[in-house]
Write an enzyme that holds these catalytic residues in place. Sequence first.
Site, short mmCIF file in Angstrom:
data_model
loop_
_atom_site.label_atom_id
_atom_site.label_comp_id
_atom_site.label_asym_id
_atom_site.label_seq_id
_atom_site.Cartn_x
_atom_site.Cartn_y
_atom_site.Cartn_z
N GLU A 159 0.80 -1.22 0.00
CA GLU A 159 0.00 0.00 0.00
C GLU A 159 0.83 1.27 0.00
O GLU A 159 0.30 2.37 -0.22
CB GLU A 159 -0.96 -0.01 1.20
CG GLU A 159 -2.06 -1.05 1.05
CD GLU A 159 -2.96 -1.16 2.27
OE1 GLU A 159 -2.59 -0.63 3.33
OE2 GLU A 159 -4.03 -1.78 2.16
N GLU B 244 7.15 -21.85 7.62
CA GLU B 244 7.64 -20.97 8.69
C GLU B 244 8.72 -21.63 9.55
O GLU B 244 9.36 -20.97 10.35
CB GLU B 244 6.48 -20.55 9.59
CG GLU B 244 5.89 -21.64 10.46
CD GLU B 244 4.86 -21.09 11.43
OE1 GLU B 244 5.02 -21.34 12.63
OE2 GLU B 244 3.90 -20.42 11.00
#
Length: 268
Positions: free
Chosen positions: A77, A108
């Site tokens: 963004e 992960e």
Amino acid sequence: MITETSSHYDHLEQMSVHDLLTNINKEDKTVPFAVEKAIPQIEALVVQIVKRMKEGGRLIYIGAGTSGRLGVVDASECPPTYGVPHDLVIGLMAGGDGAIRKAVEFAEDDAEQAWKDIEPYHPDEHDTVIGIAASGRTPYVIGGLNKARAAGLLTGCVVCNPGSAVAQAAEFPVEVVVGPEFVTGSTRMKAGTAQKLVLNMISTSVMIQLGRIKGNKMVDMQLTNIKLQDRAAKMVMSEIGVNREEAEELLAKYSNVRGAIDGYNQSR
């Protein structure tokens, strides 16, 4: 691990929809107060980030699952909002871009992969790596922070448990302890909300410090849709007192609000 402790509520399946929504909201209301307690930590991190970014550094988020997705969202963004290059704020997550939509099993757990993901960007001592991990124990994040710190990069983190391994790996940890989740262990809820708030604070304050806001306006935003074009025209009209047609002509010529205003002022 506070994020894994049992919810304050039980027998959730027996609650009415009204009670579910009310109780979730009660828990959510506690999050901003937890973030408030961490403002000194956030401030210390932001000051260091700004110093390095003014010297050409970049901001890199690393995380897994919800935490990783939040980093990707914040990074993605920044270009449309502030008109910065797409590689100035970078969001990386365990499992790669495919994991944004679909979980990648055990991604992960690889403590070496985060640094491998960072290396193609040719990191240097002006860059900052922020590890995002609600639990504070994600190997992908710990390994990435350790490698980044050893290479001379600034390191920070956003975690939701106190005294975590991720916080120990970061020079500037931000610990937002929001307590047990409404659904036990579902850290996409309060922990995720806290992380989103903190990332908003970090990127917004950094961009303001880098001069990407004028007054309170997004003068460098990309004009990628009708809504933003309309907002930009109104900004230009308000700032320099031209009519709508003149504002739109200036925006067409200079591509953004800052350019339109500066170009107009320089031509006077």
